[in-house]
Design a protein around this motif. Structure first.
Motif, PDB file in Angstrom:
ATOM      1  N   PRO A 120       0.449 -21.994 -15.544  1.00 32.77           N
ATOM      2  CA  PRO A 120      -0.201 -23.250 -15.173  1.00 32.77           C
ATOM      3  C   PRO A 120       0.573 -24.014 -14.104  1.00 32.77           C
ATOM      4  N   THR A 121      -0.087 -24.964 -13.494  1.00 29.92           N
ATOM      5  CA  THR A 121       0.544 -25.941 -12.604  1.00 29.92           C
ATOM      6  C   THR A 121       0.076 -27.332 -13.017  1.00 29.92           C
ATOM      7  N   ALA A 122       0.807 -28.336 -12.535  1.00 25.97           N
ATOM      8  CA  ALA A 122       0.432 -29.735 -12.807  1.00 25.97           C
ATOM      9  C   ALA A 122       0.739 -30.572 -11.582  1.00 25.97           C
ATOM     10  N   ASP A 123      -0.116 -31.529 -11.286  1.00 24.74           N
ATOM     11  CA  ASP A 123       0.142 -32.473 -10.198  1.00 24.74           C
ATOM     12  C   ASP A 123       1.052 -33.575 -10.715  1.00 24.74           C
ATOM     13  N   LEU A 124       2.163 -33.782 -10.008  1.00 30.15           N
ATOM     14  CA  LEU A 124       3.167 -34.735 -10.472  1.00 30.15           C
ATOM     15  C   LEU A 124       3.939 -35.268  -9.278  1.00 30.15           C
ATOM     16  N   GLY A 125       3.940 -36.579  -9.092  1.00 29.55           N
ATOM     17  CA  GLY A 125       4.737 -37.190  -8.043  1.00 29.55           C
ATOM     18  C   GLY A 125       4.420 -36.695  -6.647  1.00 29.55           C
ATOM     19  N   GLY A 126       3.154 -36.363  -6.393  1.00 35.22           N
ATOM     20  CA  GLY A 126       2.756 -35.852  -5.088  1.00 35.22           C
ATOM     21  C   GLY A 126       2.925 -34.355  -4.938  1.00 35.22           C
ATOM     22  N   HIS A 127       3.565 -33.704  -5.901  1.00 36.88           N
ATOM     23  CA  HIS A 127       3.767 -32.256  -5.887  1.00 36.88           C
ATOM     24  C   HIS A 127       2.788 -31.563  -6.820  1.00 36.88           C
ATOM     25  N   THR A 128       2.515 -30.304  -6.500  1.00 31.93           N
ATOM     26  CA  THR A 128       1.910 -29.404  -7.477  1.00 31.93           C
ATOM     27  C   THR A 128       3.059 -28.578  -8.048  1.00 31.93           C
ATOM     28  N   VAL A 129       3.338 -28.792  -9.325  1.00 32.59           N
ATOM     29  CA  VAL A 129       4.541 -28.254  -9.954  1.00 32.59           C
ATOM     30  C   VAL A 129       4.200 -27.053 -10.821  1.00 32.59           C
ATOM     31  N   GLY A 130       4.982 -25.985 -10.657  1.00 34.81           N
ATOM     32  CA  GLY A 130       4.920 -24.840 -11.540  1.00 34.81           C
ATOM     33  C   GLY A 130       6.246 -24.683 -12.259  1.00 34.81           C
ATOM     34  N   VAL A 131       6.242 -23.883 -13.308  1.00 40.32           N
ATOM     35  CA  VAL A 131       7.454 -23.627 -14.085  1.00 40.32           C
ATOM     36  C   VAL A 131       7.591 -22.130 -14.308  1.00 40.32           C
ATOM     37  N   THR A 132       8.802 -21.621 -14.127  1.00 40.53           N
ATOM     38  CA  THR A 132       9.168 -20.288 -14.577  1.00 40.53           C
ATOM     39  C   THR A 132      10.499 -20.430 -15.315  1.00 40.53           C
ATOM     40  N   THR A 133      10.954 -19.367 -15.960  1.00 33.76           N
ATOM     41  CA  THR A 133      12.147 -19.486 -16.786  1.00 33.76           C
ATOM     42  C   THR A 133      13.129 -18.362 -16.508  1.00 33.76           C
ATOM     43  N   CYS A 134      14.322 -18.714 -16.068  1.00 33.03           N
ATOM     44  CA  CYS A 134      15.496 -17.848 -15.981  1.00 33.03           C
ATOM     45  C   CYS A 134      15.184 -16.454 -15.410  1.00 33.03           C
ATOM     46  N   TYR A 135      15.089 -15.436 -16.254  1.00 41.43           N
ATOM     47  CA  TYR A 135      14.887 -14.046 -15.830  1.00 41.43           C
ATOM     48  C   TYR A 135      13.649 -13.882 -14.955  1.00 41.43           C
ATOM     49  N   ASP A 136      12.676 -14.779 -15.093  1.00 39.86           N
ATOM     50  CA  ASP A 136      11.498 -14.745 -14.220  1.00 39.86           C
ATOM     51  C   ASP A 136      11.878 -14.780 -12.742  1.00 39.86           C
ATOM     52  N   LEU A 137      13.062 -15.322 -12.426  1.00 42.44           N
ATOM     53  CA  LEU A 137      13.492 -15.403 -11.024  1.00 42.44           C
ATOM     54  C   LEU A 137      13.533 -14.041 -10.349  1.00 42.44           C
ATOM     55  N   ARG A 138      13.692 -12.975 -11.116  1.00 44.60           N
ATOM     56  CA  ARG A 138      13.800 -11.632 -10.543  1.00 44.60           C
ATOM     57  C   ARG A 138      12.437 -11.007 -10.243  1.00 44.60           C
ATOM     58  N   PHE A 139      11.366 -11.750 -10.437  1.00 45.75           N
ATOM     59  CA  PHE A 139      10.019 -11.216 -10.260  1.00 45.75           C
ATOM     60  C   PHE A 139       9.250 -12.100  -9.283  1.00 45.75           C
ATOM     61  N   PRO A 140       9.407 -11.839  -7.973  1.00 45.63           N
ATOM     62  CA  PRO A 140       8.864 -12.748  -6.955  1.00 45.63           C
ATOM     63  C   PRO A 140       7.349 -12.850  -6.963  1.00 45.63           C
ATOM     64  N   GLU A 141       6.661 -11.831  -7.489  1.00 48.42           N
ATOM     65  CA  GLU A 141       5.206 -11.891  -7.518  1.00 48.42           C
ATOM     66  C   GLU A 141       4.701 -13.066  -8.360  1.00 48.42           C
ATOM     67  N   LEU A 142       5.483 -13.480  -9.344  1.00 53.30           N
ATOM     68  CA  LEU A 142       5.108 -14.627 -10.162  1.00 53.30           C
ATOM     69  C   LEU A 142       5.037 -15.895  -9.307  1.00 53.30           C
ATOM     70  N   TYR A 143       5.974 -16.017  -8.381  1.00 49.60           N
ATOM     71  CA  TYR A 143       6.043 -17.198  -7.521  1.00 49.60           C
ATOM     72  C   TYR A 143       4.934 -17.183  -6.483  1.00 49.60           C
ATOM     73  N   ARG A 144       4.554 -16.012  -6.009  1.00 46.13           N
ATOM     74  CA  ARG A 144       3.429 -15.940  -5.077  1.00 46.13           C
ATOM     75  C   ARG A 144       2.123 -16.358  -5.749  1.00 46.13           C
ATOM     76  N   ARG A 145       2.000 -16.052  -7.023  1.00 44.23           N
ATOM     77  CA  ARG A 145       0.821 -16.529  -7.756  1.00 44.23           C
ATOM     78  C   ARG A 145       0.818 -18.055  -7.811  1.00 44.23           C
ATOM     79  N   LEU A 146       1.971 -18.644  -8.014  1.00 43.10           N
ATOM     80  CA  LEU A 146       2.053 -20.106  -8.039  1.00 43.10           C
ATOM     81  C   LEU A 146       1.730 -20.692  -6.664  1.00 43.10           C
ATOM     82  N   VAL A 147       2.222 -20.066  -5.604  1.00 43.32           N
ATOM     83  CA  VAL A 147       1.897 -20.518  -4.249  1.00 43.32           C
ATOM     84  C   VAL A 147       0.391 -20.470  -4.027  1.00 43.32           C
ATOM     85  N   ASP A 148      -0.247 -19.388  -4.464  1.00 41.63           N
ATOM     86  CA  ASP A 148      -1.694 -19.266  -4.295  1.00 41.63           C
ATOM     87  C   ASP A 148      -2.441 -20.351  -5.069  1.00 41.63           C
TER      88      ASP A 148
END
Length: 268
Positions: free
Chosen positions: A144-172
């Motif tokens: 999920p994402t949420a609008d907060l303080g002018g940003h669209t905010v996403g969250v991932t957790t720790c080991y998720d950092l090694r999986f860039p495709e997750l972040y591209r989904r958030l960008v989309d």
């Protein structure tokens, strides 16, 4: 948005004390003008306290979330309640949508300054290397994402950092900021410095990577909580001691950088 990363001192299985430190950090950050405070991964139990996961698991809206939500309301600040070990069966009994009928999950909740729950993120990629997490927990399936303080905010957790495709989904999905509660241990300091910065660079967004400050029986956390801007420039960082890191994150800056350097438009 003024973002605060609360790099908490975390004691293994000392839930009340750990939550009290989190509440105190929220108060401190709010007094310093923070709009949003992010807490680390499994900040209430301690990531490496695997033997305590089942005993300390809570449903969404349980005691830890109640105390963090109250602090958000009292101090008029949004709070990413790091992650906790969630009891999925108890959450389901309360009418929550969960990825499995039973089991435990590594769950982040974002509260706004009114105490409203804006998103729930359950860690997708469970760590199995030298860790019991993958044996004990159930992975999430929502991003999920949420609008907060002018940003669209996403969250991932720790080991998720090694999986860039997750972040591209958030960008989309329009993300301009990703918050990453973590419990990143020694000796992988260089990985911790590299991966959040790489996610910021390749996705042209803010990344707030918040770690804990703790020593467990078999591991110590590297600390070094850092906010990166859409160029990957560190705006603020820490060492491995408990502290709060602050950075101003202008949502217009994301648009400016993406216009100046349109790499996302060049994807094929």
């Amino acid at each position: 948005m003024r973002l605060a990363l609360a790099q908490l001192s975390i004691e293994s299985a000392a839930v009340d004390d750990n939550v009290e430190r989190a509440v105190s950090a929220i108060e401190t950050a709010a007094e310093e003008g923070a709009d949003c405070v992010a807490l680390p991964e499994i900040f209430n139990v301690g990531y490496f306290a695997f033997e305590s996961y089942e005993r300390a698991a809570e449903p969404l809206g349980g005691e830890t979330h109640r105390r963090i939500r109250e602090a958000a309301i009292e101090h008029d600040v949004s709070v990413l309640a790091g992650t906790i070990v969630e009891d999925l069966a108890a959450s389901a009994d309360a009418g929550e949508a969960v990825p499995a009928e039973s089991g435990l999950a590594n769950t982040a909740v974002l509260f706004d300054a009114d105490g409203k729950r804006r998103l729930v993120y359950r860690k997708h990629h469970l760590f199995g290397y030298d860790s019991a997490e993958a044996e004990l927990l159930v992975p999430g399936d929502q991003l999920p994402t949420a609008d907060l303080g002018g940003h669209t905010v996403g969250v991932t957790t720790c080991y998720d950092l090694r999986f860039p495709e997750l972040y591209r989904r958030l960008v989309d999905d329009g993300a301009t900021m990703v918050l990453v509660p973590s419990a990143w241990p020694y000796p992988r300091v260089e990985h911790w410095k590299l991966l959040p910065r790489a996610r910021a660079v390749e996705d042209l967004l803010y990344v707030g990577a918040v770690n804990g400050s703790a020593t467990f029986e078999d591991a110590s956390l590297v600390g070094r909580s850092t906010v990166y801007d859409p160029w990957g420039t560190p705006l603020a960082s820490s060492d491995d001691d408990a502290t709060v890191v602050y950075a101003d994150c202008d949502p217009d800056r994301v648009d400016e950088v993406r216009e100046e350097f349109p790499a996302l438009r060049d994807r094929r």
